[in-house]
Design an enzyme around this catalytic site. Sequence first.
Site, PDB file in Angstrom:
ATOM      1  N   TRP A  25      22.615  12.112  58.700  1.00  0.00           N
ATOM      2  CA  TRP A  25      23.519  11.612  59.730  1.00  0.00           C
ATOM      3  C   TRP A  25      23.775  10.115  59.561  1.00  0.00           C
ATOM      4  O   TRP A  25      23.804   9.361  60.538  1.00  0.00           O
ATOM      5  CB  TRP A  25      22.975  11.917  61.138  1.00  0.00           C
ATOM      6  CG  TRP A  25      22.570  13.323  61.318  1.00  0.00           C
ATOM      7  CD1 TRP A  25      21.313  13.812  61.504  1.00  0.00           C
ATOM      8  CD2 TRP A  25      23.433  14.469  61.312  1.00  0.00           C
ATOM      9  NE1 TRP A  25      21.332  15.178  61.616  1.00  0.00           N
ATOM     10  CE2 TRP A  25      22.627  15.616  61.493  1.00  0.00           C
ATOM     11  CE3 TRP A  25      24.816  14.630  61.162  1.00  0.00           C
ATOM     12  CZ2 TRP A  25      23.147  16.892  61.535  1.00  0.00           C
ATOM     13  CZ3 TRP A  25      25.331  15.923  61.197  1.00  0.00           C
ATOM     14  CH2 TRP A  25      24.504  17.031  61.396  1.00  0.00           C
ATOM     15  N   ILE A  26      23.974   9.695  58.330  1.00  0.00           N
ATOM     16  CA  ILE A  26      24.127   8.276  58.046  1.00  0.00           C
ATOM     17  C   ILE A  26      25.610   7.899  58.074  1.00  0.00           C
ATOM     18  O   ILE A  26      26.383   8.313  57.211  1.00  0.00           O
ATOM     19  CB  ILE A  26      23.510   7.911  56.683  1.00  0.00           C
ATOM     20  CG1 ILE A  26      22.049   8.380  56.615  1.00  0.00           C
ATOM     21  CG2 ILE A  26      23.625   6.414  56.436  1.00  0.00           C
ATOM     22  CD1 ILE A  26      21.172   7.853  57.732  1.00  0.00           C
ATOM     23  N   THR A  27      25.991   7.118  59.078  1.00  0.00           N
ATOM     24  CA  THR A  27      27.349   6.576  59.128  1.00  0.00           C
ATOM     25  C   THR A  27      27.537   5.606  57.972  1.00  0.00           C
ATOM     26  O   THR A  27      26.673   4.770  57.715  1.00  0.00           O
ATOM     27  CB  THR A  27      27.580   5.847  60.455  1.00  0.00           C
ATOM     28  OG1 THR A  27      27.392   6.764  61.532  1.00  0.00           O
ATOM     29  CG2 THR A  27      28.984   5.274  60.537  1.00  0.00           C
ATOM     30  N   GLY A  52      49.465  20.987  78.862  1.00  0.00           N
ATOM     31  CA  GLY A  52      49.564  21.604  77.545  1.00  0.00           C
ATOM     32  C   GLY A  52      49.739  20.594  76.437  1.00  0.00           C
ATOM     33  O   GLY A  52      49.215  20.763  75.322  1.00  0.00           O
ATOM     34  N   GLU A  54      22.713   7.093  68.331  1.00  0.00           N
ATOM     35  CA  GLU A  54      21.848   6.026  68.849  1.00  0.00           C
ATOM     36  C   GLU A  54      20.890   6.547  69.921  1.00  0.00           C
ATOM     37  O   GLU A  54      20.562   5.851  70.875  1.00  0.00           O
ATOM     38  CB  GLU A  54      22.725   4.896  69.415  1.00  0.00           C
ATOM     39  CG  GLU A  54      22.590   3.570  68.702  1.00  0.00           C
ATOM     40  CD  GLU A  54      23.123   3.583  67.281  1.00  0.00           C
ATOM     41  OE1 GLU A  54      22.672   4.446  66.489  1.00  0.00           O
ATOM     42  OE2 GLU A  54      23.947   2.735  66.957  1.00  0.00           O
ATOM     43  N   THR A  88      20.124  10.567  71.742  1.00  0.00           N
ATOM     44  CA  THR A  88      20.880  11.434  72.641  1.00  0.00           C
ATOM     45  C   THR A  88      20.714  10.968  74.089  1.00  0.00           C
ATOM     46  O   THR A  88      19.777  10.228  74.426  1.00  0.00           O
ATOM     47  CB  THR A  88      20.391  12.886  72.539  1.00  0.00           C
ATOM     48  OG1 THR A  88      19.046  12.957  73.059  1.00  0.00           O
ATOM     49  CG2 THR A  88      20.415  13.384  71.097  1.00  0.00           C
TER      50      THR A  88
END
Length: 390
Positions: free
Chosen positions: A164-166, A347, A370, A372
């Site tokens: 999960w590395i940005t 819509g 950062e 949950t």
Amino acid sequence: MSDRTPRPVERQLPTEEAEDLLALVRDIAQREIRPTAAEEEDAGRFPRELFTLLSASGLLGLPYGSEYGGGEQPYEVYLQVLEELAAARLTVGLGVSVHTLACHALAGYGTKEQAADHLPAMLGGGLLGAYCLSEPASGSDAASLRTKAARDGDDWLITGTKAWITHGGVADFLTVLARTGAEGARGITAFLVPGDAPGLTAAPPERKMGMKGSPTAQLHFDGVRVPDSRRIGEEGQGFAIALSALDSGRLGIAACAVGVAGAALDEAVSYARERRQFGRPVADFQGLRFLLADMATQIEAGRALYLAAARLRDAGRPFSEQAAMAKLFCTDMAMRVTVDAVQVLGGYGYTMDFPVERYMREAKVLQIVEGTNQIQRLVIARHLAGPESR
């Protein structure tokens, strides 16, 4: 696709310099970021050129010292910059927040020699950072991470996988937390790793529901050699460094959440004024007016909360509890506001012809990154009632 100029936000800034800085950021956002945001996100293109521009404009090192090329700005100002950037495109705002997080360990715990060697390029040299704490089996329980760093003479060999590395696969430098000692929090050490280090590879980016322009990937370390001169802080100090960085990072996420929510509100208000039903604008109907009023109130409350925490930080006072509160409230708020914005557009809100569906998809991730929001509640409760009994 809508490309409206956002409503101006009434801000309390501490100096004229800060006012000029925000004016610069708004100009960059309006000219360079907002016009192509929807198209770029839809195509999943990472805007490296925008981060190069932000670096050249002095916006990638705002909360750090001027002696190393930073902007010497208080967090109160820096976070409002993030809010403006995130309102234009979350990939950019959150990217700046992650870069700032990646610089935190070296700026706060590195030696003077390390800072002089690396910080100028990190803060204003066009480089982009990533923060490597999470792992495939170590998310909320970050102290159980398995990536190891083993001594090899004057070097360390890092082996393991981060998840999960940005900016995974595109970052120029990484702040990496690895195990150098016993199990638990006290066996973790921080390292500064070059993004092109031999033995470091990136997996294909994750396929996400939002922020498609921001690469999120696993990073594999196969005996990556790092000299001891790139160890940050003392051996075993890494987890404390990580928690310190996350307190500040949570404020960055809170500011980004307020930015996304503000962009959604702007779109909803503009649409409600223009859309006519039963012979008049839908903004005339009380049910919708009250919905917009609630959205605006929640955004103002979120901004006040993150700024109050930032001022504590700027004053050198404890702010961990308030940072968790700001992250919790602002990101939950952004989820509610973006869902309501989709409802205002009906819509049309469910189509990609308007940006509110993108804002809704992007808001979701802010409740996760950062730490949950369930973790934020644990942090707040521990400040109130102490650690849990076992």
